[in-house]
Motif scaffolding. Sequence first.
Motif, PDB file in Angstrom:
ATOM      1  N   ARG A 104       0.821  -1.214  -0.106  1.00 38.33           N
ATOM      2  CA  ARG A 104       0.030  -0.018   0.066  1.00 38.33           C
ATOM      3  C   ARG A 104       1.039   1.188  -0.034  1.00 38.33           C
ATOM      4  O   ARG A 104       0.602   2.341  -0.829  1.00 38.33           O
ATOM      5  CB  ARG A 104      -1.025   0.068   1.147  1.00 38.33           C
ATOM      6  N   GLY A 105       1.905   1.095   0.769  1.00 40.03           N
ATOM      7  CA  GLY A 105       2.817   2.350   1.029  1.00 40.03           C
ATOM      8  C   GLY A 105       3.393   2.642  -0.668  1.00 40.03           C
ATOM      9  O   GLY A 105       3.880   3.619  -0.566  1.00 40.03           O
ATOM     10  N   GLY A 106       3.496   1.549  -1.510  1.00 40.35           N
ATOM     11  CA  GLY A 106       4.046   1.649  -2.696  1.00 40.35           C
ATOM     12  C   GLY A 106       3.148   2.122  -3.746  1.00 40.35           C
ATOM     13  O   GLY A 106       3.428   2.223  -5.017  1.00 40.35           O
ATOM     14  N   GLY A 107       1.784   2.760  -3.306  1.00 40.90           N
ATOM     15  CA  GLY A 107       0.891   3.175  -4.209  1.00 40.90           C
ATOM     16  C   GLY A 107      -0.027   2.055  -4.942  1.00 40.90           C
ATOM     17  O   GLY A 107      -0.804   2.523  -5.809  1.00 40.90           O
ATOM     18  N   VAL A 108      -0.059   0.955  -4.274  1.00 43.24           N
ATOM     19  CA  VAL A 108      -0.989  -0.071  -4.624  1.00 43.24           C
ATOM     20  C   VAL A 108      -2.155  -0.307  -3.810  1.00 43.24           C
ATOM     21  O   VAL A 108      -1.886  -0.703  -2.725  1.00 43.24           O
ATOM     22  CB  VAL A 108      -0.408  -1.392  -5.162  1.00 43.24           C
ATOM     23  N   SER A 109      -3.291  -0.169  -4.319  1.00 47.32           N
ATOM     24  CA  SER A 109      -4.487  -0.566  -3.381  1.00 47.32           C
ATOM     25  C   SER A 109      -4.614  -1.851  -3.255  1.00 47.32           C
ATOM     26  O   SER A 109      -4.324  -2.755  -4.028  1.00 47.32           O
ATOM     27  CB  SER A 109      -5.556   0.066  -3.889  1.00 47.32           C
ATOM     28  N   VAL A 110      -5.035  -2.233  -2.117  1.00 53.29           N
ATOM     29  CA  VAL A 110      -5.418  -3.781  -1.883  1.00 53.29           C
ATOM     30  C   VAL A 110      -6.613  -4.066  -1.310  1.00 53.29           C
ATOM     31  O   VAL A 110      -7.340  -3.494  -0.341  1.00 53.29           O
ATOM     32  CB  VAL A 110      -4.213  -4.208  -0.681  1.00 53.29           C
ATOM     33  N   MET A 111      -7.069  -5.302  -1.976  1.00 51.45           N
ATOM     34  CA  MET A 111      -8.556  -5.842  -1.765  1.00 51.45           C
ATOM     35  C   MET A 111      -8.293  -7.259  -0.982  1.00 51.45           C
ATOM     36  O   MET A 111      -7.740  -8.013  -1.818  1.00 51.45           O
ATOM     37  CB  MET A 111      -9.484  -5.857  -2.904  1.00 51.45           C
ATOM     38  N   LEU A 112      -8.701  -7.392   0.301  1.00 49.61           N
ATOM     39  CA  LEU A 112      -8.219  -8.568   1.183  1.00 49.61           C
ATOM     40  C   LEU A 112      -9.460  -9.458   1.474  1.00 49.61           C
ATOM     41  O   LEU A 112     -10.488  -9.012   1.848  1.00 49.61           O
ATOM     42  CB  LEU A 112      -7.553  -8.037   2.255  1.00 49.61           C
ATOM     43  N   ILE A 113      -9.591 -10.800   0.831  1.00 53.66           N
ATOM     44  CA  ILE A 113     -10.434 -11.614   1.561  1.00 53.66           C
ATOM     45  C   ILE A 113      -9.784 -12.504   2.550  1.00 53.66           C
ATOM     46  O   ILE A 113      -8.578 -12.880   2.275  1.00 53.66           O
ATOM     47  CB  ILE A 113     -10.961 -12.708   0.465  1.00 53.66           C
ATOM     48  N   GLU A 114     -10.457 -12.522   3.668  1.00 49.09           N
ATOM     49  CA  GLU A 114      -9.627 -12.979   5.023  1.00 49.09           C
ATOM     50  C   GLU A 114     -10.539 -13.622   6.045  1.00 49.09           C
ATOM     51  O   GLU A 114     -11.227 -12.739   6.289  1.00 49.09           O
ATOM     52  CB  GLU A 114      -8.419 -12.077   5.249  1.00 49.09           C
ATOM     53  N   HIS A 115     -10.129 -14.701   6.513  1.00 48.05           N
ATOM     54  CA  HIS A 115     -10.853 -15.242   7.485  1.00 48.05           C
ATOM     55  C   HIS A 115     -10.218 -14.876   8.977  1.00 48.05           C
ATOM     56  O   HIS A 115     -10.855 -15.040  10.195  1.00 48.05           O
ATOM     57  CB  HIS A 115     -10.983 -16.987   7.574  1.00 48.05           C
ATOM     58  N   ASP A 116      -8.957 -14.564   9.005  1.00 44.50           N
ATOM     59  CA  ASP A 116      -8.296 -14.140   9.990  1.00 44.50           C
ATOM     60  C   ASP A 116      -9.056 -12.686  10.528  1.00 44.50           C
ATOM     61  O   ASP A 116      -8.320 -11.692   9.871  1.00 44.50           O
ATOM     62  CB  ASP A 116      -6.753 -14.099   9.802  1.00 44.50           C
ATOM     63  N   VAL A 117     -10.035 -12.657  11.452  1.00 42.12           N
ATOM     64  CA  VAL A 117     -10.711 -11.364  11.834  1.00 42.12           C
ATOM     65  C   VAL A 117      -9.589 -10.464  12.392  1.00 42.12           C
ATOM     66  O   VAL A 117      -9.655  -9.179  12.076  1.00 42.12           O
ATOM     67  CB  VAL A 117     -11.827 -11.734  12.651  1.00 42.12           C
ATOM     68  N   LYS A 118      -8.810 -10.716  13.028  1.00 38.45           N
ATOM     69  CA  LYS A 118      -8.052  -9.937  13.730  1.00 38.45           C
ATOM     70  C   LYS A 118      -6.995  -9.315  12.789  1.00 38.45           C
ATOM     71  O   LYS A 118      -6.714  -8.081  13.045  1.00 38.45           O
ATOM     72  CB  LYS A 118      -6.840 -10.769  14.943  1.00 38.45           C
TER      73      LYS A 118
END
Length: 257
Positions: free
Chosen positions: A199-213
Amino acid sequence: MSLLLEARNISKRFGGVQALQDVSLSIREGEIYGLIGPNGAGKTTFFNVLSGAYTADSGEFLFAGSALPAGMPHEVVQRGIARTFQNIRLFRDLTALENVMVGQHARTHAGLFGVLFQTRKVRDEEQATTQRALEWLRYVGIERFADTVSKNLSYGDQRRLEIARALATGPKLLALDEPAAGMNATETAQLRTLIEKIRGGGVSVMLIEHDVKLVMGLCDRVAVLNFGQKIAEDVPATVQRDPAVQEAYLGSSHHAA
């Protein structure tokens, strides 16, 4: 922040199963956006439609202000969306370096004639591609395994390699499908650092994840799917307090607590 991706009323049915029903959401430039929900909620189906692997029955995606082509994964990549998979999909008998080089195919220009006759232009491009692949391996922290066949890497390093290959396509949006699955606590912490770096490099991130924390501590905003419908979307703290989310995803015992 300006909008990067808009999903407008995305629906997808498989026979008698409504996998997605009028799902709308938006991702801003520079954002880490979480997509969560119980198994079978439609999260990976959403990624598959977004990436062009499936075609939506209705609805559309706008990316950087213009419509994404439906059912054309190579064009989606060229537009600037890359993804990883819930089940790792590497070329198992290729080295780590070769896997990342493959990821750059959307940004190379060699034609059939040049490849057959190994023109100077093709040789220069191949050398540049090799160098960039090494840089991406270094970026994710596994450059020492450049010559290692990918099937011989540890599980966590295979996950990193898949991210490096996706980044090699030059995305504006990186969609990660359960990247922490199977990772121990140390590997998960390293993954979080890597995603923040991306993200710091300018790329947006979309994240599917079961690790709620992980999701709640990392994402700027979170959307929740349940039975193919979006039931919540907000900042993590607000989503966590939503009774519908607690019931559908976190569990009624969590709600009682």
